[in-house]
Design a protein around this motif. Structure first.
Motif, PDB file in Angstrom:
ATOM      1  N   GLY A  17       0.819  -1.211   0.000  1.00 37.07           N
ATOM      2  CA  GLY A  17       0.000   0.000   0.000  1.00 37.07           C
ATOM      3  C   GLY A  17       0.851   1.258   0.000  1.00 37.07           C
ATOM      4  N   LEU A  18       1.931   1.254   0.781  1.00 35.99           N
ATOM      5  CA  LEU A  18       2.804   2.439   0.891  1.00 35.99           C
ATOM      6  C   LEU A  18       3.548   2.732  -0.412  1.00 35.99           C
ATOM      7  CD1 LEU A  18       4.299   1.975   4.487  1.00 35.99           C
ATOM      8  CD2 LEU A  18       2.583   3.647   3.750  1.00 35.99           C
ATOM      9  N   ALA A  23       4.318   5.832  -5.317  1.00 35.40           N
ATOM     10  CA  ALA A  23       4.346   5.924  -6.783  1.00 35.40           C
ATOM     11  C   ALA A  23       3.354   6.967  -7.287  1.00 35.40           C
ATOM     12  CB  ALA A  23       4.024   4.563  -7.388  1.00 35.40           C
ATOM     13  N   ASN A  24       2.233   7.098  -6.581  1.00 30.22           N
ATOM     14  CA  ASN A  24       1.226   8.093  -6.954  1.00 30.22           C
ATOM     15  C   ASN A  24       1.728   9.508  -6.683  1.00 30.22           C
ATOM     16  OD1 ASN A  24      -1.229   9.165  -7.772  1.00 30.22           O
ATOM     17  ND2 ASN A  24      -2.206   8.881  -5.792  1.00 30.22           N
ATOM     18  N   ILE A 214       7.215  -3.516  -7.526  1.00 34.76           N
ATOM     19  CA  ILE A 214       5.827  -3.034  -7.503  1.00 34.76           C
ATOM     20  C   ILE A 214       5.797  -1.511  -7.604  1.00 34.76           C
ATOM     21  CG2 ILE A 214       3.731  -2.854  -6.074  1.00 34.76           C
ATOM     22  CD1 ILE A 214       4.521  -5.641  -4.913  1.00 34.76           C
ATOM     23  N   TYR A 215       6.719  -0.847  -6.904  1.00 37.15           N
ATOM     24  CA  TYR A 215       6.785   0.625  -6.930  1.00 37.15           C
ATOM     25  C   TYR A 215       7.021   1.143  -8.345  1.00 37.15           C
ATOM     26  CZ  TYR A 215       8.799   5.283  -6.474  1.00 37.15           C
ATOM     27  OH  TYR A 215       9.077   6.610  -6.648  1.00 37.15           O
ATOM     28  N   THR A 216       8.010   0.596  -9.031  1.00 40.02           N
ATOM     29  CA  THR A 216       8.322   1.095 -10.386  1.00 40.02           C
ATOM     30  C   THR A 216       7.217   0.759 -11.378  1.00 40.02           C
ATOM     31  OG1 THR A 216       9.589  -0.926 -10.886  1.00 40.02           O
ATOM     32  CG2 THR A 216      10.813   0.954 -10.011  1.00 40.02           C
ATOM     33  N   PHE A 222       0.987   5.723 -12.947  1.00 36.69           N
ATOM     34  CA  PHE A 222       0.597   7.067 -12.521  1.00 36.69           C
ATOM     35  C   PHE A 222       1.219   8.166 -13.377  1.00 36.69           C
ATOM     36  CE2 PHE A 222       0.058   4.751  -8.354  1.00 36.69           C
ATOM     37  CZ  PHE A 222      -1.338   4.785  -8.391  1.00 36.69           C
ATOM     38  N   SER A 223       2.259   7.819 -14.142  1.00 42.81           N
ATOM     39  CA  SER A 223       2.862   8.808 -15.042  1.00 42.81           C
ATOM     40  C   SER A 223       2.149   8.828 -16.398  1.00 42.81           C
ATOM     41  CB  SER A 223       4.350   8.513 -15.247  1.00 42.81           C
ATOM     42  OG  SER A 223       4.527   7.256 -15.887  1.00 42.81           O
TER      43      SER A 223
END
Length: 342
Positions: A17-18, A23-24, A214-216, A222-223
């Protein structure tokens, strides 16, 4: 259980979740060409690290005792790598008629193509008191099998990014998955005693690296202003995932407890978890390789990200019930055996 203890226990779920929130907030950090350089650090370094770690931690030397239970292994691997993806493919034919986001539906298909996990099925089987050796064998063997079978299933059911040729996909799979895994196994042969004595945190290392992947992945989402996800589709996918898990657990239970099946209660427990659980640790890196260049990769990954905590949650809730059933069934079998004439 206190708040601190719960956070320590569920830190990976909280971490998912974090990193999605991060990323957002700052998607530019993890996009291709950004400061994190995911085209190198994630595509090669992170994925290779996860599979080297898997090779180093897989106790293949312990699998000999479970090797001869061929019928059980055949049941588990056939169910998870043949029946599961085909059943999901048939289900999606009907779900395609609904308004659910098409990329989330494609993500459901990727869940069906994944191999069994290395840890969760074994942990839950052990917690119930089931056939732990069989669970270890099928988790490890399924992971090795998944290296070849899962990419093929993904390509058969979903195709590939048109910008990445098949030869490139499999060469990258070989270099970032097969080679690190084999190197990890070779290293384990020389470091076995030290590893058993020190017990390095293999699971934690893989989980941290997985959070980076997951972050990337979500940074790319989001980009991209063209990607939208409606909340109703997401809620429906969560409901469908829980329904699939419960249905398949019930189905494996029914099939493995038939009189002619030949499986003990302990075998059924291993079958129940190994056949229905799917690997997030192996799955996300494979999706990253096979669907490199897909702008909707993060949406395809969402069902797998939901399936992982869902299988642990459902399994944990059902552990007491399954344990009671297994104890009762085992005692009944022993009583029946003792009453038979010698």
């Amino acid at each position: 259980m206190g708040l601190t203890a719960r956070i320590r226990r569920e830190w990976f779920i909280i971490g998912i979740g974090l990193v999605i929130c991060a990323a957002n907030i700052a998607p530019w950090v993890g996009v291709k060409g950004g400061p994190l350089r995911p085209e190198i650090t994630i595509t090669y370094v992170a994925v290779s690290t996860i599979f080297f770690n898997s090779g180093l931690s897989l106790r293949t030397e312990e699998l000999a005792s479970a090797l001869m239970h061929v019928k059980l292994h055949l049941f588990v691997q056939t169910f998870t790598l043949v029946f599961f993806p085909v059943a999901i493919w048939i289900l999606l034919k009907f779900l395609a008629l609904t308004s659910i986001n098409e990329w989330l539906l494609k993500g459901l298909q990727t869940v069906g193509c994944m191999p069994p996990p290395v840890s969760s099925a074994v942990i839950l089987t052990k917690a119930v008191g089931g056939n732990e050796a069989a669970a270890i064998f099928n988790s490890a063997f399924g992971s090795f099998l998944g290296i070849v079978v899962t990419p093929l299933l993904l390509l058969v059911f979903l195709g590939s990014s048109s910008s990445v040729p098949f030869s490139s996909i499999f060469s990258q799979l070989f270099m970032t998955v097969v080679v690190p895994l084999l190197v990890g196994q070779v290293c384990r042969r020389f470091l076995k005693d030290w590893l058993e004595r020190r017990k390095p945190p293999f699971g934690t290392v893989s989980s941290v690296v997985l959070l980076m992947i997951i972050y990337t992945t979500f940074c790319d989402t989001f980009s991209n202003p063209n990607i939208e996800l409606d909340h109703l589709s997401l809620l429906l996918i969560v409901f469908i995932i829980f329904s699939i898990q419960l249905t398949f657990m019930f189905l494996t239970f029914v099939l493995s407890t038939r009189t002619l099946s030949g499986f003990s209660a302990a075998d059924t427990v291993a079958i129940l978890f190994c056949s229905t659980h799917k690997s997030l640790t192996l799955g996300i890196p494979m999706l990253k390789i096979v669907f490199e260049g897909y702008e909707h990769l993060s949406l395809i990954s969402v069902p797998l990200l939901i399936y992982h905590p869902a299988q642990i949650l459902l399994g944990s809730i059902l552990v007491p019930t399954i344990k009671t059933w297994m104890t009762r069934t085992t005692q009944k079998a022993l009583k029946t055996t003792s009453l038979q004439p010698v």
